[in-house]
Design a protein around this motif. Structure first.
Motif, PDB file in Angstrom:
ATOM      1  N   ILE A  97       0.893  -1.174  -0.157  1.00 57.59           N
ATOM      2  CA  ILE A  97       0.016  -0.045  -0.088  1.00 57.59           C
ATOM      3  C   ILE A  97       0.902   1.227   0.069  1.00 57.59           C
ATOM      4  N   THR A  98       1.925   1.399   0.733  1.00 61.29           N
ATOM      5  CA  THR A  98       2.822   2.467   0.683  1.00 61.29           C
ATOM      6  C   THR A  98       3.499   2.599  -0.419  1.00 61.29           C
ATOM      7  N   THR A  99       3.671   1.630  -1.309  1.00 59.89           N
ATOM      8  CA  THR A  99       4.454   1.622  -2.428  1.00 59.89           C
ATOM      9  C   THR A  99       3.449   2.147  -3.462  1.00 59.89           C
ATOM     10  N   PHE A 100       2.315   1.616  -3.601  1.00 60.92           N
ATOM     11  CA  PHE A 100       1.422   2.149  -4.368  1.00 60.92           C
ATOM     12  C   PHE A 100       0.928   3.690  -3.961  1.00 60.92           C
ATOM     13  N   ALA A 101       0.666   4.215  -3.030  1.00 59.10           N
ATOM     14  CA  ALA A 101       0.425   5.450  -2.611  1.00 59.10           C
ATOM     15  C   ALA A 101       1.605   6.267  -2.933  1.00 59.10           C
ATOM     16  N   ALA A 102       2.771   5.774  -2.887  1.00 60.94           N
ATOM     17  CA  ALA A 102       3.932   6.819  -3.395  1.00 60.94           C
ATOM     18  C   ALA A 102       3.890   6.966  -4.717  1.00 60.94           C
ATOM     19  N   GLU A 103       3.714   6.177  -5.339  1.00 57.55           N
ATOM     20  CA  GLU A 103       3.849   6.225  -6.792  1.00 57.55           C
ATOM     21  C   GLU A 103       2.833   6.939  -7.436  1.00 57.55           C
ATOM     22  N   ASN A 104       1.398   7.194  -6.939  1.00 57.47           N
ATOM     23  CA  ASN A 104       0.325   7.939  -7.237  1.00 57.47           C
ATOM     24  C   ASN A 104       0.560   9.428  -6.868  1.00 57.47           C
ATOM     25  N   GLN A 105       1.406   9.924  -6.038  1.00 54.07           N
ATOM     26  CA  GLN A 105       1.489  11.085  -5.440  1.00 54.07           C
ATOM     27  C   GLN A 105       1.763  12.096  -6.939  1.00 54.07           C
ATOM     28  N   PRO A 106       1.017  13.250  -6.723  1.00 54.17           N
ATOM     29  CA  PRO A 106       1.390  14.174  -7.941  1.00 54.17           C
ATOM     30  C   PRO A 106       2.712  14.874  -7.633  1.00 54.17           C
ATOM     31  N   THR A 107       3.212  15.252  -8.587  1.00 57.96           N
ATOM     32  CA  THR A 107       4.357  16.061  -8.524  1.00 57.96           C
ATOM     33  C   THR A 107       4.939  16.919  -9.727  1.00 57.96           C
ATOM     34  N   THR A 108       5.552  17.900  -9.458  1.00 53.98           N
ATOM     35  CA  THR A 108       5.736  18.863 -10.267  1.00 53.98           C
ATOM     36  C   THR A 108       7.278  18.895 -10.337  1.00 53.98           C
ATOM     37  N   THR A 109       8.036  18.059  -9.860  1.00 57.50           N
ATOM     38  CA  THR A 109       9.487  18.188  -9.841  1.00 57.50           C
ATOM     39  C   THR A 109      10.226  18.024 -10.952  1.00 57.50           C
ATOM     40  N   ARG A 110       9.713  17.213 -11.898  1.00 52.09           N
ATOM     41  CA  ARG A 110      10.170  17.050 -13.430  1.00 52.09           C
ATOM     42  C   ARG A 110       9.028  16.687 -14.378  1.00 52.09           C
ATOM     43  N   TRP A 111       9.109  17.441 -15.313  1.00 54.32           N
ATOM     44  CA  TRP A 111       8.121  17.113 -16.403  1.00 54.32           C
ATOM     45  C   TRP A 111       8.709  15.945 -17.206  1.00 54.32           C
ATOM     46  N   GLU A 112       7.951  14.667 -17.275  1.00 53.33           N
ATOM     47  CA  GLU A 112       8.444  13.622 -18.300  1.00 53.33           C
ATOM     48  C   GLU A 112       7.429  14.073 -19.566  1.00 53.33           C
ATOM     49  N   GLY A 113       7.822  14.944 -20.352  1.00 52.03           N
ATOM     50  CA  GLY A 113       7.088  15.223 -21.489  1.00 52.03           C
ATOM     51  C   GLY A 113       6.927  14.266 -22.843  1.00 52.03           C
ATOM     52  N   ASN A 114       6.447  12.987 -22.360  1.00 50.32           N
ATOM     53  CA  ASN A 114       6.467  11.962 -23.411  1.00 50.32           C
ATOM     54  C   ASN A 114       4.996  12.029 -24.018  1.00 50.32           C
TER      55      ASN A 114
ATOM     56  N   THR B 133      -4.639  15.941 -17.503  1.00 48.18           N
ATOM     57  CA  THR B 133      -3.144  15.441 -17.394  1.00 48.18           C
ATOM     58  C   THR B 133      -2.460  16.455 -16.399  1.00 48.18           C
ATOM     59  N   LEU B 134      -2.679  17.766 -16.397  1.00 47.62           N
ATOM     60  CA  LEU B 134      -2.060  18.664 -15.516  1.00 47.62           C
ATOM     61  C   LEU B 134      -2.633  18.136 -13.925  1.00 47.62           C
ATOM     62  N   MET B 135      -3.866  18.192 -14.022  1.00 44.97           N
ATOM     63  CA  MET B 135      -4.219  17.901 -12.823  1.00 44.97           C
ATOM     64  C   MET B 135      -3.512  16.506 -12.095  1.00 44.97           C
ATOM     65  N   ASN B 136      -3.457  15.445 -12.880  1.00 39.89           N
ATOM     66  CA  ASN B 136      -2.682  14.228 -12.519  1.00 39.89           C
ATOM     67  C   ASN B 136      -1.389  14.411 -12.160  1.00 39.89           C
ATOM     68  N   LYS B 137      -0.685  15.332 -12.937  1.00 35.28           N
ATOM     69  CA  LYS B 137       0.710  15.807 -12.598  1.00 35.28           C
ATOM     70  C   LYS B 137       0.882  16.507 -11.572  1.00 35.28           C
ATOM     71  N   GLY B 138      -0.342  17.255 -10.841  1.00 30.65           N
ATOM     72  CA  GLY B 138      -0.007  17.977  -9.776  1.00 30.65           C
ATOM     73  C   GLY B 138      -0.149  19.357 -10.117  1.00 30.65           C
ATOM     74  N   ILE B 139      -0.262  19.950 -11.215  1.00 25.11           N
ATOM     75  CA  ILE B 139      -0.077  21.432 -11.487  1.00 25.11           C
ATOM     76  C   ILE B 139      -1.427  22.057 -11.711  1.00 25.11           C
ATOM     77  N   GLU B 140      -1.484  23.051 -10.806  1.00 26.74           N
ATOM     78  CA  GLU B 140      -2.536  23.578 -10.573  1.00 26.74           C
ATOM     79  C   GLU B 140      -2.153  25.116 -10.968  1.00 26.74           C
ATOM     80  N   LEU B 141      -3.108  25.834 -11.993  1.00 31.00           N
ATOM     81  CA  LEU B 141      -2.984  27.131 -12.878  1.00 31.00           C
ATOM     82  C   LEU B 141      -3.626  28.176 -12.159  1.00 31.00           C
ATOM     83  N   ASN B 142      -4.936  27.822 -11.460  1.00 32.40           N
ATOM     84  CA  ASN B 142      -5.754  28.548 -11.066  1.00 32.40           C
ATOM     85  C   ASN B 142      -5.802  29.015  -9.736  1.00 32.40           C
TER      86      ASN B 142
END
Length: 118
Positions: A16-33, A108-117
């Motif tokens: 559970i800890t591993t799963f939760a850690a992978e799904n945390q939104p982050t803006t540290t680095r943009w993987e623009g694939n 996509t932006l919400m999933n990456k944790g990027i809020e613009l408003n």
């Protein structure tokens, strides 16, 4: 029996800890694939639009990478990259295609944790 139960609980907690850690939104680095082929199929692009969207996606990925690694004005650079992308896409896509793209970009932006408003 107690040992097996504790081992199962520990394994479950670790999973559970591993799963939760992978799904945390982050803006540290943009993987623009951005998969332009899938995007083209989703938006039903013609060949001219597909080429232009490819260029726009490459430009957007570059701008987002620069914005997420910036030391100063990170929020402003993120905002400029996203709104610049939307402006270029609006010029390239039809109204229906743009509406689908804007919804996809918002998710996509919400999933990456990027809020613009803010």
């Amino acid at each position: 029996m107690k040992r097996i139960g504790l081992t199962l609980v520990a394994a479950f907690c670790l999973a559970i800890t591993t799963f939760a850690a992978e799904n945390q939104p982050t803006t540290t680095r943009w993987e623009g694939n951005i998969n332009v082929n899938k995007l083209g199929k989703y938006l039903n692009l013609n060949s001219a639009q597909s080429e232009e969207v490819g260029y726009i996606c490459d430009y957007f990925s570059t701008q987002m990478s620069k914005a997420t690694t910036a030391k100063k004005d990170k929020e402003a650079k993120l905002r400029n990259a996203v709104y610049g992308n939307l402006k270029l896409m609006k010029q390239t896509l039809s109204a229906e295609q743009y509406a689908k793209y804007a919804a996809l970009m918002n998710i996509t932006l919400m999933n990456k944790g990027i809020e613009l408003n803010k």
